[in-house]
Structures are given as structure tokens and as C-alpha cells.
Design a protein around this motif. Structure first.
Motif, PDB file in Angstrom:
ATOM      1  N   UNK A  36       0.865  -1.170   0.000  1.00 16.25           N
ATOM      2  CA  UNK A  36       0.000   0.000   0.000  1.00 16.25           C
ATOM      3  C   UNK A  36       0.907   1.226   0.000  1.00 16.25           C
ATOM      4  N   UNK A  37       0.702   2.081  -0.978  1.00 15.93           N
ATOM      5  CA  UNK A  37       1.417   3.342  -1.084  1.00 15.93           C
ATOM      6  C   UNK A  37       0.413   4.471  -0.850  1.00 15.93           C
ATOM      7  N   UNK A  38       0.957   5.629  -0.578  1.00 12.77           N
ATOM      8  CA  UNK A  38       0.115   6.834  -0.544  1.00 12.77           C
ATOM      9  C   UNK A  38       0.874   8.009  -1.134  1.00 12.77           C
ATOM     10  N   UNK A  39       0.102   8.947  -1.661  1.00  8.11           N
ATOM     11  CA  UNK A  39       0.696  10.160  -2.224  1.00  8.11           C
ATOM     12  C   UNK A  39      -0.055  11.356  -1.671  1.00  8.11           C
ATOM     13  N   UNK A  40       0.541  12.042  -0.684  1.00  8.40           N
ATOM     14  CA  UNK A  40      -0.088  13.242  -0.147  1.00  8.40           C
ATOM     15  C   UNK A  40      -0.098  14.338  -1.201  1.00  8.40           C
ATOM     16  N   UNK A  47       5.813   4.407   0.348  1.00  6.93           N
ATOM     17  CA  UNK A  47       5.353   3.087   0.770  1.00  6.93           C
ATOM     18  C   UNK A  47       4.883   3.160   2.220  1.00  6.93           C
ATOM     19  N   UNK A  48       3.685   2.654   2.446  1.00  7.52           N
ATOM     20  CA  UNK A  48       3.074   2.722   3.770  1.00  7.52           C
ATOM     21  C   UNK A  48       3.141   1.372   4.483  1.00  7.52           C
ATOM     22  N   UNK A  49       2.788   0.325   3.748  1.00  8.42           N
ATOM     23  CA  UNK A  49       2.738  -1.005   4.372  1.00  8.42           C
ATOM     24  C   UNK A  49       2.932  -2.062   3.303  1.00  8.42           C
ATOM     25  N   UNK A  50       3.463  -3.196   3.716  1.00  7.59           N
ATOM     26  CA  UNK A  50       3.663  -4.284   2.765  1.00  7.59           C
ATOM     27  C   UNK A  50       3.499  -5.623   3.467  1.00  7.59           C
ATOM     28  N   UNK A  51       3.139  -6.610   2.675  1.00  5.46           N
ATOM     29  CA  UNK A  51       3.062  -7.981   3.164  1.00  5.46           C
ATOM     30  C   UNK A  51       3.562  -8.887   2.053  1.00  5.46           C
ATOM     31  N   UNK A  52       4.412  -9.835   2.422  1.00  7.07           N
ATOM     32  CA  UNK A  52       4.993 -10.724   1.429  1.00  7.07           C
ATOM     33  C   UNK A  52       4.284 -12.079   1.445  1.00  7.07           C
ATOM     34  N   UNK A  61       7.459   4.033   9.473  1.00  7.16           N
ATOM     35  CA  UNK A  61       7.473   4.468  10.875  1.00  7.16           C
ATOM     36  C   UNK A  61       6.282   5.358  11.214  1.00  7.16           C
ATOM     37  N   UNK A  62       5.850   6.136  10.246  1.00 10.61           N
ATOM     38  CA  UNK A  62       4.774   7.098  10.496  1.00 10.61           C
ATOM     39  C   UNK A  62       3.423   6.436  10.762  1.00 10.61           C
ATOM     40  N   UNK A  63       3.280   5.155  10.416  1.00  8.67           N
ATOM     41  CA  UNK A  63       1.983   4.479  10.581  1.00  8.67           C
ATOM     42  C   UNK A  63       2.057   3.275  11.507  1.00  8.67           C
ATOM     43  N   UNK A  64       3.237   2.947  11.986  1.00  7.90           N
ATOM     44  CA  UNK A  64       3.377   1.776  12.865  1.00  7.90           C
ATOM     45  C   UNK A  64       2.487   1.905  14.084  1.00  7.90           C
ATOM     46  N   UNK A  65       1.808   0.821  14.391  1.00  7.07           N
ATOM     47  CA  UNK A  65       0.912   0.807  15.538  1.00  7.07           C
ATOM     48  C   UNK A  65      -0.474   1.354  15.243  1.00  7.07           C
ATOM     49  N   UNK A  79      -6.430  -5.678   2.465  1.00  3.23           N
ATOM     50  CA  UNK A  79      -6.969  -4.587   3.268  1.00  3.23           C
ATOM     51  C   UNK A  79      -5.865  -3.745   3.889  1.00  3.23           C
ATOM     52  N   UNK A  80      -6.215  -2.505   4.132  1.00  5.24           N
ATOM     53  CA  UNK A  80      -5.384  -1.645   4.965  1.00  5.24           C
ATOM     54  C   UNK A  80      -6.312  -1.021   5.995  1.00  5.24           C
TER      55      UNK A  80
END
Length: 125
Positions: A36-40, A47-52, A61-65, A79-80
Motif C-alpha cells: 500500500x502506497x500513498x501520495x499526499x 510506501x506505507x505497508x507491505x506484506x509478502x 514508521x509514520x503508521x506503525x501501531x 486490506x489496509x
């Protein structure tokens, strides 16, 4: 060919939650990764999150937790989950899927990359 359709974006107040969905259809023998990427606004895509394929997850780091990436194989949906949203999370969010479209492609190492159309998330303060 693989098609990705995203949904779930919208307007939410700070502290709220949203769940983005990315439905995949088409020729998928095995997926390699989901990102999942995002573009403000006015900024580069990040890159925001990934799963292999072995279920290893990674988060910026900005979205952890706060954000959780997951998948439902039966529904071919990824899903995100975004909790405790902040105004700085405002962006267009994109799902990205890396797949092997056949066993022959996998044996050749022929990984194909696909993108969703993007969904806008706006977090108000």
C-alpha cells in the motif's frame, strides 16, 4: 492480466478509522507481495505497508501501531486498516500487487506488477 479495484476511502475526522480494500481479479498463480502506497497532495508517493508471500509485514514508521495490512485469500482481497488517523495521513492511497501469473512465469522469475486506481483519504482536524 490482473485488475485491482480499490475502495474504502473517504472523509474522516482525526482519530477516526477507515478500512481500504483492494480486490484482485484475473490471472494470478501466486502473489509475491502486496504494497500500500500513498501520495499526499504535492508530495511524492511513499510506501506505507507491505506484506509478502510468507506473511512478513512491514510498515512505515509514520503508521506503525496505527495501520494494519492483511489479506483474505478466499476473497482475493487485501486490506489496509487505518486507525487513529491524523490529518497528515491525508493522501491518495494505492494498492500494488506483485504476482506470478502462471507456474511457467514463476519458474522464469517473471514477476508482474499491478496498481489500483487509487482512493482518496481525507482526514480533517
Amino acid at each position: 492480466q490482473v485488475q485491482l479495484v480499490e475502495s474504502g476511502g473517504g472523509l474522516v475526522q482525526a482519530g477516526g478509522s477507515l478500512r481500504l480494500s483492494c480486490v484482485a481479479s484475473g490471472s494470478i498463480f501466486r502473489f509475491n507481495h502486496i504494497h500500500w502506497y500513498r501520495q499526499p497532495p504535492g508530495k511524492q508517493r511513499e510506501l506505507v505497508a507491505s506484506i509478502t508471500s510468507d506473511s512478513t509485514t512491514n510498515y512505515a514508521d509514520s503508521v506503525k501501531g496505527r495501520f494494519t495490512i492483511s489479506r483474505d485469500f478466499a476473497k482475493n482481497t487485501h486490506y489496509l486498516q487505518m486507525n487513529s488517523l491524523k490529518p497528515e495521513d491525508t493522501a491518495v492511497y494505492y494498492c500494488n500487487l506483485g504476482v506470478f501469473e502462471s507456474i511457467a512465469a514463476m519458474l522464469r522469475g517473471q514477476l508482474r506488477d499491478y496498481w489500483g486506481q487509487g482512493t482518496l483519504v481525507t482526514v480533517s482536524s
